[in-house]
Motif scaffolding. Sequence first.
Motif, PDB file in Angstrom:
ATOM      1  N   THR A 220      20.780   6.288  -0.152  1.00 35.18           N
ATOM      2  CA  THR A 220      22.029   5.839  -0.962  1.00 35.18           C
ATOM      3  C   THR A 220      22.540   4.383  -0.520  1.00 35.18           C
ATOM      4  O   THR A 220      22.489   3.977   0.734  1.00 35.18           O
ATOM      5  CB  THR A 220      23.056   6.703  -0.881  1.00 35.18           C
ATOM      6  N   GLY A 221      22.568   3.613  -1.520  1.00 34.83           N
ATOM      7  CA  GLY A 221      23.091   2.196  -1.297  1.00 34.83           C
ATOM      8  C   GLY A 221      21.946   1.079  -1.220  1.00 34.83           C
ATOM      9  O   GLY A 221      22.431   0.037  -1.139  1.00 34.83           O
ATOM     10  N   ASN A 222      20.783   1.656  -0.845  1.00 40.30           N
ATOM     11  CA  ASN A 222      19.553   0.800  -1.171  1.00 40.30           C
ATOM     12  C   ASN A 222      19.088   0.632  -2.478  1.00 40.30           C
ATOM     13  O   ASN A 222      18.736   1.694  -3.214  1.00 40.30           O
ATOM     14  CB  ASN A 222      18.292   1.493  -0.316  1.00 40.30           C
ATOM     15  N   ARG A 223      19.285  -0.474  -3.184  1.00 44.48           N
ATOM     16  CA  ARG A 223      19.033  -0.646  -4.596  1.00 44.48           C
ATOM     17  C   ARG A 223      18.147  -1.925  -5.052  1.00 44.48           C
ATOM     18  O   ARG A 223      17.754  -2.545  -4.202  1.00 44.48           O
ATOM     19  CB  ARG A 223      20.515  -0.883  -5.318  1.00 44.48           C
ATOM     20  N   GLY A 224      17.558  -1.844  -5.903  1.00 42.90           N
ATOM     21  CA  GLY A 224      16.979  -3.131  -6.702  1.00 42.90           C
ATOM     22  C   GLY A 224      15.639  -2.753  -6.757  1.00 42.90           C
ATOM     23  O   GLY A 224      15.155  -1.539  -6.373  1.00 42.90           O
ATOM     24  N   PHE A 225      14.744  -3.583  -7.279  1.00 42.78           N
ATOM     25  CA  PHE A 225      13.184  -3.325  -7.387  1.00 42.78           C
ATOM     26  C   PHE A 225      12.339  -4.433  -6.441  1.00 42.78           C
ATOM     27  O   PHE A 225      12.996  -5.130  -6.087  1.00 42.78           O
ATOM     28  CB  PHE A 225      12.737  -3.808  -8.995  1.00 42.78           C
ATOM     29  N   HIS A 226      11.090  -3.829  -6.275  1.00 40.46           N
ATOM     30  CA  HIS A 226      10.313  -5.020  -5.529  1.00 40.46           C
ATOM     31  C   HIS A 226       8.957  -4.859  -5.900  1.00 40.46           C
ATOM     32  O   HIS A 226       8.522  -3.916  -6.441  1.00 40.46           O
ATOM     33  CB  HIS A 226      10.685  -4.894  -3.948  1.00 40.46           C
ATOM     34  N   VAL A 227       8.112  -6.010  -5.746  1.00 37.88           N
ATOM     35  CA  VAL A 227       6.764  -6.084  -6.265  1.00 37.88           C
ATOM     36  C   VAL A 227       6.028  -6.067  -4.682  1.00 37.88           C
ATOM     37  O   VAL A 227       6.209  -6.809  -4.152  1.00 37.88           O
ATOM     38  CB  VAL A 227       6.549  -7.141  -7.015  1.00 37.88           C
ATOM     39  N   ILE A 228       4.903  -5.340  -4.809  1.00 42.86           N
ATOM     40  CA  ILE A 228       3.923  -5.271  -3.454  1.00 42.86           C
ATOM     41  C   ILE A 228       2.880  -5.973  -3.917  1.00 42.86           C
ATOM     42  O   ILE A 228       2.069  -5.676  -4.811  1.00 42.86           O
ATOM     43  CB  ILE A 228       3.793  -3.928  -3.022  1.00 42.86           C
ATOM     44  N   LEU A 229       2.544  -6.988  -3.134  1.00 39.56           N
ATOM     45  CA  LEU A 229       1.321  -7.847  -2.931  1.00 39.56           C
ATOM     46  C   LEU A 229       0.207  -7.218  -1.943  1.00 39.56           C
ATOM     47  O   LEU A 229       0.636  -7.100  -1.112  1.00 39.56           O
ATOM     48  CB  LEU A 229       1.747  -9.154  -3.109  1.00 39.56           C
ATOM     49  N   PRO A 230      -1.030  -7.328  -2.415  1.00 39.05           N
ATOM     50  CA  PRO A 230      -2.097  -7.098  -1.142  1.00 39.05           C
ATOM     51  C   PRO A 230      -2.108  -8.267  -0.414  1.00 39.05           C
ATOM     52  O   PRO A 230      -2.080  -9.362  -0.592  1.00 39.05           O
ATOM     53  CB  PRO A 230      -3.358  -6.754  -2.229  1.00 39.05           C
ATOM     54  N   GLY A 231      -2.243  -7.970   1.002  1.00 30.39           N
ATOM     55  CA  GLY A 231      -2.459  -8.846   1.968  1.00 30.39           C
ATOM     56  C   GLY A 231      -3.978  -8.965   2.034  1.00 30.39           C
ATOM     57  O   GLY A 231      -4.915  -8.267   1.551  1.00 30.39           O
ATOM     58  N   SER A 232      -4.373  -9.959   2.862  1.00 31.75           N
ATOM     59  CA  SER A 232      -5.849 -10.353   3.026  1.00 31.75           C
ATOM     60  C   SER A 232      -6.538  -9.363   3.969  1.00 31.75           C
ATOM     61  O   SER A 232      -5.904  -9.483   5.193  1.00 31.75           O
ATOM     62  CB  SER A 232      -5.871 -11.786   3.689  1.00 31.75           C
ATOM     63  N   VAL A 233      -7.144  -8.510   3.540  1.00 28.24           N
ATOM     64  CA  VAL A 233      -7.882  -7.359   4.283  1.00 28.24           C
ATOM     65  C   VAL A 233      -9.409  -7.645   4.370  1.00 28.24           C
ATOM     66  O   VAL A 233      -9.783  -7.734   3.059  1.00 28.24           O
ATOM     67  CB  VAL A 233      -7.396  -6.259   3.756  1.00 28.24           C
ATOM     68  N   HIS A 234     -10.014  -7.677   5.392  1.00 25.72           N
ATOM     69  CA  HIS A 234     -11.476  -7.392   5.502  1.00 25.72           C
ATOM     70  C   HIS A 234     -12.073  -6.807   6.337  1.00 25.72           C
ATOM     71  O   HIS A 234     -12.149  -7.129   7.602  1.00 25.72           O
ATOM     72  CB  HIS A 234     -12.050  -9.148   5.683  1.00 25.72           C
ATOM     73  N   ALA A 235     -11.993  -5.424   6.469  1.00 26.94           N
ATOM     74  CA  ALA A 235     -12.419  -4.463   7.266  1.00 26.94           C
ATOM     75  C   ALA A 235     -12.930  -3.466   6.733  1.00 26.94           C
ATOM     76  O   ALA A 235     -12.663  -2.824   5.472  1.00 26.94           O
ATOM     77  CB  ALA A 235     -11.074  -4.176   8.320  1.00 26.94           C
ATOM     78  N   GLY A 236     -14.044  -2.658   7.324  1.00 28.22           N
ATOM     79  CA  GLY A 236     -14.761  -1.278   6.769  1.00 28.22           C
ATOM     80  C   GLY A 236     -15.252  -1.926   5.288  1.00 28.22           C
ATOM     81  O   GLY A 236     -15.778  -2.928   5.041  1.00 28.22           O
ATOM     82  N   SER A 237     -14.873  -0.987   4.349  1.00 26.77           N
ATOM     83  CA  SER A 237     -15.242  -1.369   2.867  1.00 26.77           C
ATOM     84  C   SER A 237     -14.195  -2.250   2.131  1.00 26.77           C
ATOM     85  O   SER A 237     -14.550  -2.259   0.960  1.00 26.77           O
ATOM     86  CB  SER A 237     -15.607   0.001   2.076  1.00 26.77           C
TER      87      SER A 237
END
Length: 332
Positions: A220-237
């Motif tokens: 409660t009290g945590n409000r708003g929207f956000h967008v998650i962007l992919p970080g640079s990942v190069h591991a496994g598949s």
Amino acid sequence: MSYTGPEFDRPQPRRSPLRRPLTVALAALVPGALLGWGVYAAVGGSGDEGGGPDRAGGVSASRVPSSGAPAHSDDDAKKPTGASPSPSAGKPSASPSKSPSPSGAAGSGPLKGKVVVIDPGHNPNNFQHASEINRKVNIGTNWKECDTTGTATNAGWPEAKFTLDVAHRLRTLLERQGATVKLTQDGDRSYGPCVDERARIGNEARADAAVSIHADGSGTGNRGFHVILPGSVHAGSADTRAIVAPSADLGERIAGNFVRVTGSAPSNYVGGGTGLVTREDLGGLNLSTVPKVFIECGNMRDSKDAALLTSGAWRQKAAQGISEGIVSFLRG
């Protein structure tokens, strides 16, 4: 979705490599976004949504529309916090709308020839298939659960119904622009799909853009929207290097338009007020080979955000904001 569950382990915070000035196109949206922020502040709004400190471990703030962009969404990892349903709050003002047009239908318009994949987070029936959704799948860098139940409002309205409703509205808007639209699920599956399949659907469709829709389950009290962007990942598949830049562009455009159309402010508990967060621990992003972002449209556990999320009129604005961001990205 909340930040508990398989897609939200608590990696150590790190600075985003994506931090840079906003693109010129997004900058054009700043006046309107600032206006939205001003209105929000004037009525005493204190936050966004996304993932609070209790569940947003491992996120790093990214570029933000100066008016307040979203912070970050996640795969399919949100489990209800266990609050008991209240009959007086958090109930939807309108039942989720079903789009009459079949998924994948397209017409003529500026987006003719473009393919968009919409990923409605979770599934309303996941709770009935605990063994299936708890099955581990390869997310490229490690193994995590297939899916989670998602969160819900304190009155018991599930995130999975919210995400599907917004997905239907968004599909209609994009098809009117001529785009071919595919959903990863349309209420036609008993559970899931798993996070790896959600990414694979976008990849196999050769989507020009993919967006995963969620709502958070923070405190409660945590409000708003956000967008998650992919970080640079190069591991496994997993290898996201080719999609990092276009995904950031897509996310910034969605963030700016979401602020402008809905009047919502960026998250007050993740992203440092930017509304954009970069993550490297989400299978839905790590396995994607096409530009993809997540959007957490609000916090279902906060009564003020829940009042928006359960409003059919506001969900239409949310779909419109996301749509305009996608259209801006696809038209360059």
